[in-house]
Scaffold this active site. Sequence first.
Site, PDB file in Angstrom:
ATOM      1  N   LYS A 134       0.837  -1.206   0.000  1.00 58.03           N
ATOM      2  CA  LYS A 134       0.000   0.000   0.000  1.00 58.03           C
ATOM      3  C   LYS A 134       0.869   1.252   0.000  1.00 58.03           C
ATOM      4  O   LYS A 134       0.589   2.214  -0.729  1.00 58.03           O
ATOM      5  CB  LYS A 134      -0.945  -0.010   1.214  1.00 58.03           C
ATOM      6  CG  LYS A 134      -2.071  -1.021   1.082  1.00 58.03           C
ATOM      7  CD  LYS A 134      -2.852  -1.228   2.368  1.00 58.03           C
ATOM      8  CE  LYS A 134      -3.917  -2.307   2.152  1.00 58.03           C
ATOM      9  NZ  LYS A 134      -4.653  -2.649   3.381  1.00 58.03           N
TER      10      LYS A 134
ATOM     11  N   GLN B 125      -4.815  -1.288   9.565  1.00 53.67           N
ATOM     12  CA  GLN B 125      -4.719  -2.607   8.930  1.00 53.67           C
ATOM     13  C   GLN B 125      -5.377  -3.667   9.815  1.00 53.67           C
ATOM     14  O   GLN B 125      -5.106  -3.756  11.012  1.00 53.67           O
ATOM     15  CB  GLN B 125      -3.234  -2.941   8.683  1.00 53.67           C
ATOM     16  CG  GLN B 125      -2.988  -4.255   7.968  1.00 53.67           C
ATOM     17  CD  GLN B 125      -3.442  -4.251   6.511  1.00 53.67           C
ATOM     18  OE1 GLN B 125      -3.679  -3.198   5.914  1.00 53.67           O
ATOM     19  NE2 GLN B 125      -3.573  -5.419   5.937  1.00 53.67           N
TER      20      GLN B 125
ATOM     21  N   ASP C 128     -11.232   3.415   4.285  1.00 52.94           N
ATOM     22  CA  ASP C 128     -11.654   2.014   4.168  1.00 52.94           C
ATOM     23  C   ASP C 128     -13.177   1.897   4.083  1.00 52.94           C
ATOM     24  O   ASP C 128     -13.701   0.864   3.677  1.00 52.94           O
ATOM     25  CB  ASP C 128     -11.190   1.212   5.390  1.00 52.94           C
ATOM     26  CG  ASP C 128      -9.934   0.389   5.132  1.00 52.94           C
ATOM     27  OD1 ASP C 128      -9.736  -0.033   3.975  1.00 52.94           O
ATOM     28  OD2 ASP C 128      -9.181   0.158   6.091  1.00 52.94           O
TER      29      ASP C 128
HETATM   30  N1  LIG Z   1      -8.001  -2.002   6.943  1.00 58.57           N
HETATM   31  C1  LIG Z   1      -7.814  -2.917   5.976  1.00 58.57           C
HETATM   32  N2  LIG Z   1      -8.149  -2.620   4.709  1.00 58.57           N
HETATM   33  C2  LIG Z   1      -7.956  -3.534   3.712  1.00 58.57           C
HETATM   34  O1  LIG Z   1      -8.276  -3.265   2.532  1.00 58.57           O
HETATM   35  C3  LIG Z   1      -7.374  -4.799   4.041  1.00 58.57           C
HETATM   36  C4  LIG Z   1      -7.037  -5.041   5.377  1.00 58.57           C
HETATM   37  N3  LIG Z   1      -7.290  -4.093   6.329  1.00 58.57           N
HETATM   38  N4  LIG Z   1      -6.500  -6.227   5.751  1.00 58.57           N
HETATM   39  C5  LIG Z   1      -6.176  -7.244   4.775  1.00 58.57           C
HETATM   40  C6  LIG Z   1      -7.071  -7.171   3.561  1.00 58.57           C
HETATM   41  C7  LIG Z   1      -6.529  -7.885   2.347  1.00 58.57           C
HETATM   42  N5  LIG Z   1      -6.327  -6.869   1.341  1.00 58.57           N
HETATM   43  C8  LIG Z   1      -5.732  -7.106   0.107  1.00 58.57           C
HETATM   44  C9  LIG Z   1      -5.303  -6.106  -0.730  1.00 58.57           C
HETATM   45  C10 LIG Z   1      -4.652  -6.372  -1.917  1.00 58.57           C
HETATM   46  C11 LIG Z   1      -4.385  -7.670  -2.308  1.00 58.57           C
HETATM   47  C12 LIG Z   1      -3.638  -7.945  -3.559  1.00 58.57           C
HETATM   48  O2  LIG Z   1      -3.111  -7.058  -4.192  1.00 58.57           O
HETATM   49  N6  LIG Z   1      -3.516  -9.223  -3.973  1.00 58.57           N
HETATM   50  C13 LIG Z   1      -2.738  -9.651  -5.129  1.00 58.57           C
HETATM   51  C14 LIG Z   1      -1.738 -10.741  -4.793  1.00 58.57           C
HETATM   52  C15 LIG Z   1      -1.032 -10.535  -3.483  1.00 58.57           C
HETATM   53  C16 LIG Z   1      -0.144 -11.718  -3.107  1.00 58.57           C
HETATM   54  O3  LIG Z   1       0.608 -12.224  -3.973  1.00 58.57           O
HETATM   55  O4  LIG Z   1      -0.225 -12.137  -1.940  1.00 58.57           O
HETATM   56  C17 LIG Z   1      -3.651 -10.238  -6.186  1.00 58.57           C
HETATM   57  O5  LIG Z   1      -4.746 -10.686  -5.840  1.00 58.57           O
HETATM   58  O6  LIG Z   1      -3.257 -10.270  -7.333  1.00 58.57           O
HETATM   59  C18 LIG Z   1      -4.827  -8.670  -1.495  1.00 58.57           C
HETATM   60  C19 LIG Z   1      -5.492  -8.408  -0.308  1.00 58.57           C
HETATM   61  C20 LIG Z   1      -6.665  -5.661   1.851  1.00 58.57           C
HETATM   62  N7  LIG Z   1      -7.120  -5.775   3.107  1.00 58.57           N
END
Ligand SMILES: Nc1nc(=O)c2c([nH]1)NC[C@@H]1CN(c3ccc(C(=O)N[C@@H](CCC(=O)O)C(=O)O)cc3)C=[N+]21
Length: 285
Positions: free
Chosen positions: A53, A97, A120
């Site tokens: 992020k 987070q 968020d």
């Molecule tokens: N306050 C808060 N806000 C959130 O938005 C939040 C959070 N907490 N806690 C965790 C989850 C999870 N999350 C993700 C964001 C991007 C990918 C992402 O970019 N994923 C990639 C791959 C990542 C990898 O390789 O592990 C994809 O799907 O292509 C995944 C998961 C946001 N979250």
Amino acid sequence: MTAELIDGKAIAQALRRRIAERVHALQERGVVPTLAVVLVGEDPASQVYVRNKVAACAEVGIRSRKYEFPADVTVERLLACIDALNGDAEVDGILVQLPLPPHIDETLVLERIAVAKDVDGFHAENVGRLVQGRECFWPCTPHGVMQLLAWEGIEPQGMDAVVVGRSNIVGKPMALMLLNAGATVTVAHSRTRELAAHTRRADLLVVAVGKPEFITAEMVKPGAVVIDVGINRLPDGRLVGDVAAEVREVASRITPVPGGVGPMTIAMLLENTLLAAQRRRGTAP
Ligand SMILES: Nc1nc(=O)c2c([nH]1)NC[C@@H]1CN(c3ccc(C(=O)N[C@@H](CCC(=O)O)C(=O)O)cc3)C=[N+]21
Ligand SMILES: [Mg+2]
């Protein structure tokens, strides 16, 4: 039929370029959009997400600040940090987070964030505004799904949409966004009877249950658009969604994992932070 893959990674990249242009336009007026990220504990997955992020912010010209606390931090210290960020005129967005350690009441912390800085979209007032279809911050993951649909030229109005999952961060806000956009929305979940009878009726199927390969081919209507929000790490290290690979033989379009919804979530965090800066500083278009 073999489904066309919806390339969330490429779409997110295109959106980030547009966001960067809008950020630079603000900077020319002396405003630097700023995101504060609060991280508690040493969970490696959370550390990776936060690092991603922060890097995404830097890429588009959003300033970010990281606030790190040990896993045994008191709720009072956390709330004091939120209060300071709420009162800091330079901070446009605040992201705590998740998950937080078990001894911390997540709701208490999230509700402390000023509504105008809640990028968020988890604060109850933002959720209430979403229910009413009023201006608010849309939670990043379902916001990203709506952007994917728009980019793909998929108009939810009048569609039979089924959302599988009823979490506060994905399922519920997703259902509301689709409903507000004119879809006929069913929300199914782990307790739904005859789940397949519901999912098979969907022209648009959004799955956010957190169970690897939970949706199989016979649960999907031929030609459906399938959005896979799941991100599951298997014991062998592979990353898979909530939708089995065989569904590609039935759907018309489908998001891959990785490279589908995940990158859009991060792009929408940038979008929301930019919106927060525009709204707070009176430069909203
Ligand atoms: N306050 C808060 N806000 C959130 O938005 C939040 C959070 N907490 N806690 C965790 C989850 C999870 N999350 C993700 C964001 C991007 C990918 C992402 O970019 N994923 C990639 C791959 C990542 C990898 O390789 O592990 C994809 O799907 O292509 C995944 C998961 C946001 N979250
Ligand atoms: Mg559920």
